[in-house]
Design an enzyme around this catalytic site. Structure first.
Site, mmCIF file in Angstrom:
data_model
loop_
_atom_site.group_PDB
_atom_site.id
_atom_site.type_symbol
_atom_site.label_atom_id
_atom_site.label_comp_id
_atom_site.label_asym_id
_atom_site.label_seq_id
_atom_site.Cartn_x
_atom_site.Cartn_y
_atom_site.Cartn_z
ATOM 1 N N ARG A 157 0.844 -1.196 0.000
ATOM 2 C CA ARG A 157 0.000 0.000 0.000
ATOM 3 C C ARG A 157 0.876 1.240 0.000
ATOM 4 O O ARG A 157 1.767 1.370 0.830
ATOM 5 C CB ARG A 157 -0.863 0.028 1.270
ATOM 6 C CG ARG A 157 -2.089 -0.767 1.180
ATOM 7 C CD ARG A 157 -3.126 -0.407 2.199
ATOM 8 N NE ARG A 157 -2.692 0.099 3.496
ATOM 9 C CZ ARG A 157 -3.536 0.396 4.473
ATOM 10 N NH1 ARG A 157 -4.837 0.256 4.279
ATOM 11 N NH2 ARG A 157 -3.109 0.841 5.621
ATOM 12 N N ASP A 196 0.759 -3.690 11.814
ATOM 13 C CA ASP A 196 1.073 -4.090 10.438
ATOM 14 C C ASP A 196 1.527 -5.558 10.448
ATOM 15 O O ASP A 196 2.602 -5.881 10.965
ATOM 16 C CB ASP A 196 2.177 -3.179 9.881
ATOM 17 C CG ASP A 196 2.473 -3.481 8.416
ATOM 18 O OD1 ASP A 196 2.511 -2.531 7.614
ATOM 19 O OD2 ASP A 196 2.685 -4.671 8.061
#
Ligand code: PRP
Length: 209
Positions: free
Chosen positions: A103, A199
Site C-alpha cells: 500500500r 502491520d
C-alpha cells in the site's frame, strides 16, 4: 451479495488476542498467524468437491476420496506468505502463485509489483491469502488478476477484516467468498484497522521501525 463467513470459536478468540497484543514477539506472532490460518482453512475448504476412488486397507477395500479440482494458493506479499504453509499442510497438492502488492503510505492505494501468473491454464479454485483486509484495495487487485487469468472460483481468506474492505469486495465481486477470523470496528484516518493488530507484514518479518 456474498456473505462474509466469520469464525466463531474460542480458539480463534484466544489466538487473535495474542496477535493483537503489542507485546507479542515476532516468533509468537508468526505461530498465531499459522494457527489461525489452519482454523480459517478448515472452514473455507468445507465445500471443496471430492472424487471417490478405491482404497486398499490392510483388511479390505473401501471408499477413498481426493480433491476433484486444481487448487491454487495466492498469497499477497508480504504478509500472506505466512498463511501458505498451514494451507499447504492441509492441501499438499496446491499450486502456489505469489502476487506482490504494497500500500502506498500516502494514498493507501495498492501498488502491484510482482506477478508470475501464466497466461493460460488457470487453477479451478483460488484461495487469496492475506492476514489483513483493510480498504480492500490489495485484495481487489489480486482478485482482478485472478479473474483475468480465468479462475472461476475465488475465495478470500483474511485473519482480520475491516467493514470498509468487506463492503468493497462484496460490491465489486459478489461471487467471491469471504472468510475472516474477525471483523473489526473500522479503519482509522491512516487506513489502519482498529482495534487491529498493527502491520501484519512488519510483525511477521520483524521489520517494525
Ligand atoms: C498490508 C496487508 C494487506 C494490505 C491491506 O500490506 O498485508 O496486503 O496492507 O490493506 P488494503 O486492504 O487497504 O489494501 P502492506 O501494504 O503493509 O504491505 P506488506 O505486506 O509488504 O507490509
Amino acid at each position: 451479495m456474498s456473505e462474509v463467513k466469520v469464525l466463531s470459536h474460542p480458539l480463534v478468540q484466544c489466538h487473535l488476542s495474542v496477535l493483537r497484543s503489542k507485546t507479542t514477539a515476532n516468533a509468537e506472532f508468526r505461530q498465531s498467524v499459522k494457527r489461525l490460518s489452519t482454523l480459517l482453512a478448515y472452514d473455507a475448504t468445507a465445500q471443496l468437491e471430492t472424487d471417490r476412488y478405491d482404497v486398499e486397507t490392510p483388511l479390505t477395500t473401501c471408499d477413498g476420496f481426493r480433491l476433484k479440482k486444481r487448487v491454487g494458493l495466492v498469497p499477497i506479499l508480504r504478509a500472506g506468505v505466512a498463511m501458505v504453509e498451514p494451507m499447504l499442510d492441509l492441501i499438499p497438492t496446491s499450486e502456489v502463485w505469489h502476487l506482490g502488492m504494497y500500500r502506498d503510505e500516502a494514498t493507501a492505494e495498492p501498488v502491484h509489483y510482482y506477478s508470475k501468473l501464466p497466461k493460460s491454464s488457470p487453477v479451478d479454485v483460488a484461495f487469496v491469502l492475506d492476514p489483513m483486509l483493510a480498504t480492500g484495495g490489495s485484495a481487489a487487485m489480486a482478485i482482478e488478476a485472478l479473474e483475468q487469468w480465468g479462475v472461476k472460483q475465488i475465495k478470500m481468506l483474511a485473519i482480520i477484516a475491516a467493514p470498509e474492505g468487506i463492503q468493497r469486495l462484496q460490491e465489486q465481486f459478489p461471487k467471491v467468498e469471504l472468510h475472516a477470523c474477525v471483523v473489526d470496528e473500522k479503519l482509522n484516518d491512516d487506513h489502519f484497522i482498529v482495534p487491529g493488530l498493527g502491520d501484519a507484514g512488519d510483525r511477521i518479518f520483524n521489520t517494525v521501525g
